[in-house]
Write an enzyme that holds these catalytic residues in place. Structure first.
Site, PDB file in Angstrom:
ATOM      1  N   ALA A 156       0.819  -1.226   0.000  1.00 32.61           N
ATOM      2  CA  ALA A 156       0.000   0.000   0.000  1.00 32.61           C
ATOM      3  C   ALA A 156       0.847   1.268   0.000  1.00 32.61           C
ATOM      4  O   ALA A 156       0.315   2.366  -0.090  1.00 32.61           O
ATOM      5  CB  ALA A 156      -0.925  -0.001   1.213  1.00 32.61           C
ATOM      6  N   SER A 185      -0.135  -9.486 -14.348  1.00 35.44           N
ATOM      7  CA  SER A 185       0.475  -8.546 -15.307  1.00 35.44           C
ATOM      8  C   SER A 185       0.294  -9.109 -16.702  1.00 35.44           C
ATOM      9  O   SER A 185       0.204 -10.334 -16.892  1.00 35.44           O
ATOM     10  CB  SER A 185       1.973  -8.416 -15.011  1.00 35.44           C
ATOM     11  OG  SER A 185       2.636  -7.747 -16.072  1.00 35.44           O
ATOM     12  N   TYR A 222      10.296 -12.535 -14.074  1.00 41.99           N
ATOM     13  CA  TYR A 222       9.162 -11.661 -13.709  1.00 41.99           C
ATOM     14  C   TYR A 222       7.889 -12.169 -14.392  1.00 41.99           C
ATOM     15  O   TYR A 222       6.861 -12.377 -13.736  1.00 41.99           O
ATOM     16  CB  TYR A 222       9.442 -10.208 -14.090  1.00 41.99           C
ATOM     17  CG  TYR A 222       8.248  -9.322 -13.769  1.00 41.99           C
ATOM     18  CD1 TYR A 222       7.877  -9.090 -12.453  1.00 41.99           C
ATOM     19  CD2 TYR A 222       7.476  -8.758 -14.784  1.00 41.99           C
ATOM     20  CE1 TYR A 222       6.757  -8.312 -12.148  1.00 41.99           C
ATOM     21  CE2 TYR A 222       6.360  -7.975 -14.483  1.00 41.99           C
ATOM     22  CZ  TYR A 222       6.009  -7.758 -13.169  1.00 41.99           C
ATOM     23  OH  TYR A 222       4.900  -7.006 -12.855  1.00 41.99           O
TER      24      TYR A 222
HETATM   25  P1  NDP Z   1       5.418   0.141  -6.932  1.00 41.78           P
HETATM   26  O1  NDP Z   1       6.877  -0.158  -6.920  1.00 41.78           O
HETATM   27  O2  NDP Z   1       4.989   1.553  -7.021  1.00 41.78           O
HETATM   28  O3  NDP Z   1       4.705  -0.543  -5.667  1.00 41.78           O
HETATM   29  C1  NDP Z   1       5.052  -1.836  -5.236  1.00 41.78           C
HETATM   30  C2  NDP Z   1       4.536  -2.072  -3.840  1.00 41.78           C
HETATM   31  O4  NDP Z   1       4.873  -3.411  -3.450  1.00 41.78           O
HETATM   32  C3  NDP Z   1       5.139  -1.124  -2.816  1.00 41.78           C
HETATM   33  O5  NDP Z   1       4.121  -0.637  -1.978  1.00 41.78           O
HETATM   34  C4  NDP Z   1       6.093  -2.001  -2.031  1.00 41.78           C
HETATM   35  O6  NDP Z   1       6.121  -1.576  -0.670  1.00 41.78           O
HETATM   36  C5  NDP Z   1       5.410  -3.372  -2.137  1.00 41.78           C
HETATM   37  N1  NDP Z   1       6.356  -4.466  -1.918  1.00 41.78           N
HETATM   38  C6  NDP Z   1       7.400  -4.854  -2.685  1.00 41.78           C
HETATM   39  N2  NDP Z   1       8.052  -5.868  -2.098  1.00 41.78           N
HETATM   40  C7  NDP Z   1       7.401  -6.141  -0.937  1.00 41.78           C
HETATM   41  C8  NDP Z   1       7.604  -7.073   0.114  1.00 41.78           C
HETATM   42  N3  NDP Z   1       8.612  -7.957   0.084  1.00 41.78           N
HETATM   43  N4  NDP Z   1       6.734  -7.081   1.152  1.00 41.78           N
HETATM   44  C9  NDP Z   1       5.724  -6.199   1.197  1.00 41.78           C
HETATM   45  N5  NDP Z   1       5.480  -5.282   0.239  1.00 41.78           N
HETATM   46  C10 NDP Z   1       6.324  -5.254  -0.811  1.00 41.78           C
HETATM   47  O7  NDP Z   1       4.837  -0.680  -8.175  1.00 41.78           O
HETATM   48  P2  NDP Z   1       3.327  -0.891  -8.714  1.00 41.78           P
HETATM   49  O8  NDP Z   1       2.348  -0.188  -7.889  1.00 41.78           O
HETATM   50  O9  NDP Z   1       3.372  -0.599 -10.168  1.00 41.78           O
HETATM   51  O10 NDP Z   1       3.208  -2.464  -8.539  1.00 41.78           O
HETATM   52  C11 NDP Z   1       2.184  -3.094  -7.809  1.00 41.78           C
HETATM   53  C12 NDP Z   1       1.943  -4.468  -8.398  1.00 41.78           C
HETATM   54  O11 NDP Z   1       1.521  -4.322  -9.755  1.00 41.78           O
HETATM   55  C13 NDP Z   1       3.168  -5.379  -8.458  1.00 41.78           C
HETATM   56  O12 NDP Z   1       2.756  -6.677  -8.145  1.00 41.78           O
HETATM   57  C14 NDP Z   1       3.618  -5.285  -9.910  1.00 41.78           C
HETATM   58  O13 NDP Z   1       4.315  -6.428 -10.309  1.00 41.78           O
HETATM   59  C15 NDP Z   1       2.286  -5.161 -10.600  1.00 41.78           C
HETATM   60  N6  NDP Z   1       2.260  -4.580 -11.938  1.00 41.78           N
HETATM   61  C16 NDP Z   1       2.836  -3.363 -12.199  1.00 41.78           C
HETATM   62  C17 NDP Z   1       2.751  -2.835 -13.469  1.00 41.78           C
HETATM   63  C18 NDP Z   1       3.415  -1.552 -13.842  1.00 41.78           C
HETATM   64  O14 NDP Z   1       3.697  -1.335 -15.051  1.00 41.78           O
HETATM   65  N7  NDP Z   1       3.646  -0.651 -12.912  1.00 41.78           N
HETATM   66  C19 NDP Z   1       1.980  -3.501 -14.537  1.00 41.78           C
HETATM   67  C20 NDP Z   1       1.414  -4.768 -14.135  1.00 41.78           C
HETATM   68  C21 NDP Z   1       1.535  -5.263 -12.887  1.00 41.78           C
HETATM   69  P3  NDP Z   1       7.426  -1.519   0.271  1.00 41.78           P
HETATM   70  O15 NDP Z   1       8.594  -1.232  -0.626  1.00 41.78           O
HETATM   71  O16 NDP Z   1       7.112  -0.421   1.236  1.00 41.78           O
HETATM   72  O17 NDP Z   1       7.464  -2.858   0.892  1.00 41.78           O
HETATM   73  C1  8X3 Z   2       4.569  -4.692 -15.490  1.00 39.26           C
HETATM   74  C2  8X3 Z   2       4.349  -4.536 -16.950  1.00 39.26           C
HETATM   75  O1  8X3 Z   2       5.440  -4.800 -19.235  1.00 39.26           O
HETATM   76  O2  8X3 Z   2       6.847  -3.976 -17.446  1.00 39.26           O
HETATM   77  O3  8X3 Z   2       4.036  -5.875 -15.029  1.00 39.26           O
HETATM   78  O4  8X3 Z   2       6.184  -6.294 -17.515  1.00 39.26           O
HETATM   79  S1  8X3 Z   2       5.770  -4.933 -17.815  1.00 39.26           S
END
Ligand code: NDP
Ligand code: 8X3
Length: 248
Positions: free
Chosen positions: A10, A133, A146
């Protein structure tokens, strides 16, 4: 009593946008992530909408069960915590990066689900929304592990529903494409220039788009399960299959 959503990850991006959106809609929030100072800030920002903040590394199995295992009355688990690390070809990656992605995107998501499902099954009510994703369905160079972890999320989501048949517990795999968040900064390990290039000259999805979609998914009538949604920016689409040609 207001509905409650538990959001992993979050502290940034999609998770944070969901926290803000659901708070606006009158939901109660349980917010988790590793960066406790950000959780505190969200608590200050969103006030009474926040039922609890739970600093948590989803990779830590014991901690997950200790902190989430006894939670009651959680209507929605948003399994959002996740990351990509690197874009190197598979013969040149740092194995620690692969481990971190598997431990977070696969094992962390499994642990959180296993910790919350018993109360959902017992109350015959609940919804697990997993953030997959497009990388889980569509390969690209450097996507190796990934993409593999997100393919797991897709199939795990389907298999959960298979287990849950006969209950009213719902499961959805929401698979976004390129979206602007801290995702690329994390992927490129703090290299903000490389991260910015990912979104340069294009209009990527925004975290708010994901929040609105999650809200739509969980607000379908109780007899409807949205199995999966794939969403992309209009500036993103598939390319042709790559063909290698010999020179000369
Ligand atoms: P961000 O990096 O902005 O957010 C990622 C979140 O995951 C952070 O709040 C981080 O919190 C948390 N996180 C990472 N590792 C851990 C851990 N070990 N334990 C607890 N929390 C963790 O990226 P997004 O919001 O873009 O990503 C969110 C999700 O969406 C991910 O699963 C990502 O793979 C997926 N996604 C993203 C896309 C994109 O293009 N952005 C597209 C498709 C899917 P903290 O570091 O405080 O722990
Ligand atoms: C995140 C989207 O295209 O970087 O899941 O893999 S991509």
């Amino acid at each position: 009593m207001a509905n409650t959503i538990l959001i992993t990850g979050a502290t940034s991006g999609f998770g944070r946008a969901c926290a803000e959106y659901f708070a606006d809609q009158g939901w109660q929030l349980i917010l988790s992530g590793r960066r406790s100072e950000r959780l505190e800030m969200l608590h200050d920002q969103l006030g009474e909408a926040v039922r609890q903040i739970i600093p948590l590394d989803v990779r830590d199995r014991e901690q997950v069960f200790e902190k989430l295992g006894s939670l009651e009355n959680v209507d929605v688990l948003l399994n959002n915590a996740g990351l990509a690390l690197g874009l190197e070809p598979s013969w040149d990656v740092d194995l620690d990066d692969w481990d971190a992605m598997v431990d977070t995107n696969i094992k962390g998501l499994m642990y959180c689900t296993r910790a919350l499902l018993p109360q959902m099954v017992k109350s015959d009510h609940g919804h697990v929304v997993n953030i997959g994703s497009t990388a889980g369905a569509w390969p690209y160079p450097g996507g190796n592990t990934y993409g593999g972890t997100k393919a797991f999320v897709q199939q795990f989501s389907r298999n959960l529903r298979a287990d849950l048949l006969g209950t009213h517990v719902r499961v959805t795999n929401l698979a976004p494409g390129m979206a602007e968040s801290e995702f690329s900064e994390v992927r490129f390990k703090g290299d903000t220039e490389s991260a910015a290039k990912v979104y340069q000259g294009t209009e990527a999805l925004r975290p708010q788009d994901i929040a609105e979609t999650v809200f739509w998914i969980i607000n379908r009538p109780a007899h409807v399960n949205i199995n999966a949604i794939e969403m992309m920016s209009v500036d993103q689409a598939w390319g042709p299959l790559a063909v290698h040609r010999k020179k000369g």
